[in-house]
Enzyme design. Structure first.
Site, mmCIF file in Angstrom:
data_model
loop_
_atom_site.group_PDB
_atom_site.id
_atom_site.type_symbol
_atom_site.label_atom_id
_atom_site.label_comp_id
_atom_site.label_asym_id
_atom_site.label_seq_id
_atom_site.Cartn_x
_atom_site.Cartn_y
_atom_site.Cartn_z
ATOM 1 N N ASP A 1 0.837 -1.196 0.000
ATOM 2 C CA ASP A 1 0.000 0.000 0.000
ATOM 3 C C ASP A 1 0.872 1.247 0.000
ATOM 4 O OD1 ASP A 1 -2.960 1.061 0.780
ATOM 5 O OD2 ASP A 1 -1.435 2.242 1.827
ATOM 6 N N TYR A 4 2.761 9.816 0.029
ATOM 7 C CA TYR A 4 3.761 9.219 0.914
ATOM 8 C C TYR A 4 5.196 9.448 0.451
ATOM 9 C CZ TYR A 4 -0.157 6.351 2.675
ATOM 10 O OH TYR A 4 -1.337 5.909 3.184
ATOM 11 N N LYS A 9 -2.735 5.932 -4.271
ATOM 12 C CA LYS A 9 -3.837 6.848 -3.986
ATOM 13 C C LYS A 9 -3.667 8.198 -4.680
ATOM 14 C CE LYS A 9 -3.959 4.736 0.591
ATOM 15 N NZ LYS A 9 -2.550 4.301 0.650
ATOM 16 N N HIS A 27 -7.669 9.571 -1.966
ATOM 17 C CA HIS A 27 -7.030 9.525 -0.647
ATOM 18 C C HIS A 27 -7.912 10.117 0.463
ATOM 19 C CE1 HIS A 27 -2.729 9.324 1.181
ATOM 20 N NE2 HIS A 27 -3.638 9.061 2.104
#
Length: 319
Positions: free
Chosen positions: A51, A56, A86, A119
């Protein structure tokens, strides 16, 4: 651990997904030369579901780790790895979604992702720095109908095998379903034994939408979150009686609720420990005890609340 020992669920898109995911986002994010070996170690340990997210900063090292795993023969083909990424809030608007997924795919070095999620139910002004305190002009109205139509295009074009949502509540999912041609395959939310999301889980079960749990251990040690899971006397008691760690009990609890935990640890010992979930079960008594755990949301989301934006209160954001 043999990856085949990790059960799979079938999403409403028809695609299969391993029920245990490996999270790649953390604050602060380690450098790539530390992340890539950690992800390779996770693949060696048996993880096959990863994931990530544009936000990120871990897409590129994850993609490099998958490429190395292929070169080393740890996996035989790309199809053995399930990758979720996302759409960040700055791209949550018609005209921006397709370029965003293509950028993610370029960073990952992949032709498709297995699952693409919105997200947050939030749109931010393009160019807003990550992790900042948003000003009055930064949070914009979200065109969820138009944005989801472009998510559907990602699916139709084969850029994403499945599409879904992250951090959406009941009302927002219901609103989206009124216009969706392709329903969300999954909704990923904060969920753990100390934030059990029972109403959302029941709703998603009725609608055929799978639930994925981020922060399954309560974000212990992160810049937000709490020790409500790992320090829970109830979970410690259940762990002791089962001869398991608190983390194993917390993850097993999520699986027994029919959800998919996204567990994150770059420590090889804990990586392996977190995989040992599938040859035992919690008793009815254990599950009843877990219902008594005080409930606490770790991630409040204050940054998305503004008197100038669409969400004036936290209740507006989370419902």
């Amino acid at each position: 651990m043999d990856p085949k020992a990790i059960p799979e669920v079938v999403l409403n898109s028809g695609h299969k997904m391993p029920i245990l995911g490996f999270g790649t986002g953390t604050v602060p994010l380690p450098p790539a030369h530390e992340l890539i070996p950690a992800f390779i170690e996770a693949i060696k340990s048996g993880y096959r579901h990863f994931d990530t997210a544009a936000y990120y900063g871990s897409e590129e090292p994850l993609g490099q780790a998958i490429a190395h795993a292929l070169e080393q023969g740890l996996i035989k083909s790309r199809s053995e790895i399930f990758v979720t990424t996302k759409l960040w809030c700055t791209d949550a608007h018609p005209g921006l979604v397709l370029p965003a997924i293509k950028s993610s795919l370029e960073r990952l070095g992949l032709e498709y992702v297995d699952l693409y999620l919105i997200h947050f139910p939030v749109r931010l002004r393009q160019g807003v720095p990550k992790g900042t305190k948003y000003g009055k002009d930064d949070i914009l109205p979200l065109d969820i109908k138009g944005t989801w139509e472009e998510m559907e295009q990602c699916s139709k074009l084969g850029l994403a095998k499945s599409i879904g949502l992250s951090n959406f509540g009941l009302k927002k999912i219901s609103e989206l379903l009124q216009n969706a041609t392709i329903p969300p395959a999954l909704v990923q939310v904060e969920m753990n034994a100390a934030w059990q999301q029972e109403n959302l889980r029941e709703f998603c079960k009725e609608k055929g939408i799978k639930v994925s749990a981020w922060s399954p251990l309560g974000a212990n040690g992160a810049v937000w979150g709490s020790l409500a899971v790992m320090d829970s006397p109830i979970l410690k008691d259940i762990a002791s009686s089962n001869g398991k760690s608190v983390a194993q009990v917390a993850l097993r609890w999520i699986i027994e609720q029919g959800a998919t935990p996204i567990v994150k640890s770059f420590n090889s010992v804990r990586m392996k420990e977190n995989l040992k979930l599938f040859d035992w079960e919690l008793s009815e008594g254990d599950l009843d005890k877990a219902k008594e755990i005080p409930q606490y949301r770790g991630f409040k989301g204050e940054r998305f609340v503004s008197e100038f934006g669409p969400y004036k209160t936290l209740e507006d954001l989370w419902e």
